[in-house]
Write an enzyme that holds these catalytic residues in place. Structure first.
Site, short mmCIF file in Angstrom:
data_model
loop_
_atom_site.label_atom_id
_atom_site.label_comp_id
_atom_site.label_asym_id
_atom_site.label_seq_id
_atom_site.Cartn_x
_atom_site.Cartn_y
_atom_site.Cartn_z
N TRP A 16 1.61 7.90 -12.51
CA TRP A 16 2.65 7.22 -13.27
C TRP A 16 2.10 6.84 -14.65
CZ3 TRP A 16 7.74 6.13 -12.37
CH2 TRP A 16 8.22 6.42 -11.08
N HIS A 50 1.25 9.66 -1.02
CA HIS A 50 1.02 8.27 -0.62
C HIS A 50 2.20 7.70 0.16
CE1 HIS A 50 3.40 7.90 -4.34
NE2 HIS A 50 3.82 6.75 -3.83
N ASP A 52 4.51 4.26 0.58
CA ASP A 52 4.92 2.98 0.00
C ASP A 52 5.03 1.93 1.11
OD1 ASP A 52 5.14 3.95 -2.55
OD2 ASP A 52 7.32 3.82 -2.66
N HIS A 56 5.47 -3.15 -1.94
CA HIS A 56 5.46 -2.47 -3.25
C HIS A 56 6.67 -2.89 -4.09
CE1 HIS A 56 5.08 0.54 -6.30
NE2 HIS A 56 6.04 1.31 -5.83
#
Length: 205
Positions: A16, A50, A52, A56
């Site tokens: 990101w 990944h 979450d 998160h």
């Protein structure tokens, strides 16, 4: 047969914008220690493939070490939605979802080594649809189940409300639609908002 559906972690792994990139280096070399190499890595919890955790996107949500592991191991249905700009319940018409607890969406949007600038929209209504059909995990080959510029994260919240866990950043280009056995276990990190995973699919006999 085992199919690795994880994105490679190295210094070129896209993350990101503004988030912590992945890095690995040797703390001590075998020449220094006389016996072993010892390395260290730094990364965001949301780099590459990944899971979450609800924490998160919800401050009182469950953290990664508290998630039920059985959700991340078992049969999963891979669905090809690569022609879709928006993914809705209509894309599941005609599919047999009996005994399916895990769905993986193959969008083919993020196939290179650059962070995408645009991804398909996943309708938040899928949350209640999945609940009605007994689906507890949604996996995507995208960095997020919400638009990249979303601040409200409507799909994240809709999935959480309906008991659906989130697996992001999969690599599904070489996977045909169908049912496989998925293993994608998050690390046991106390208090974490997410975790990298080594995700694999096994073909069924």
């Amino acid at each position: 047969m085992i199919i690795d559906i994880s994105r490679l972690l190295n210094s070129h792994t896209p993350t990101w914008p503004g988030d912590t990139p992945f890095s690995y280096e040797l703390t001590w070399s075998q020449e220094e220690t006389g016996s072993v190499n010892v390395g260290q890595f730094t990364t965001s919890c949301h780099t590459a493939t990944h899971v979450d955790a609800p924490f998160h996107f919800k401050s009182d949500g469950m953290t990664i070490e508290k998630l039920p592991l059985e959700v991340f191991v078992g049969n999963a249905l891979v669905i090809d939605v690569s022609t879709k700009g928006q993914i809705t319940t209509d894309d599941f018409k005609g599919l047999n979802l009996s005994n399916i607890r895990r769905v993986l969406l193959k969008t083919e949007t993020w196939t290179g080594n650059e962070f995408p600038t645009q991804i398909p929209v996943i309708d938040p209504e899928l949350g209640s649809f999945f609940l009605k059909n007994g689906i507890e995990l949604l996996g995507v080959d995208l960095p997020s189940v919400d638009p990249l510029d979303s601040k409200t994260l409507d799909t994240h919240h809709a999935l959480l409300k309906n008991g659906v866990h989130i697996l992001e950043g999969l690599r599904l280009s070489d996977v045909d639609p169908g049912i496989y056995r998925l293993t994608a276990l998050p690390l046991n990190i106390e208090g974490a908002d997410g975790s990298p995973v080594r995700a694999i699919l096994e073909t069924l006999d």
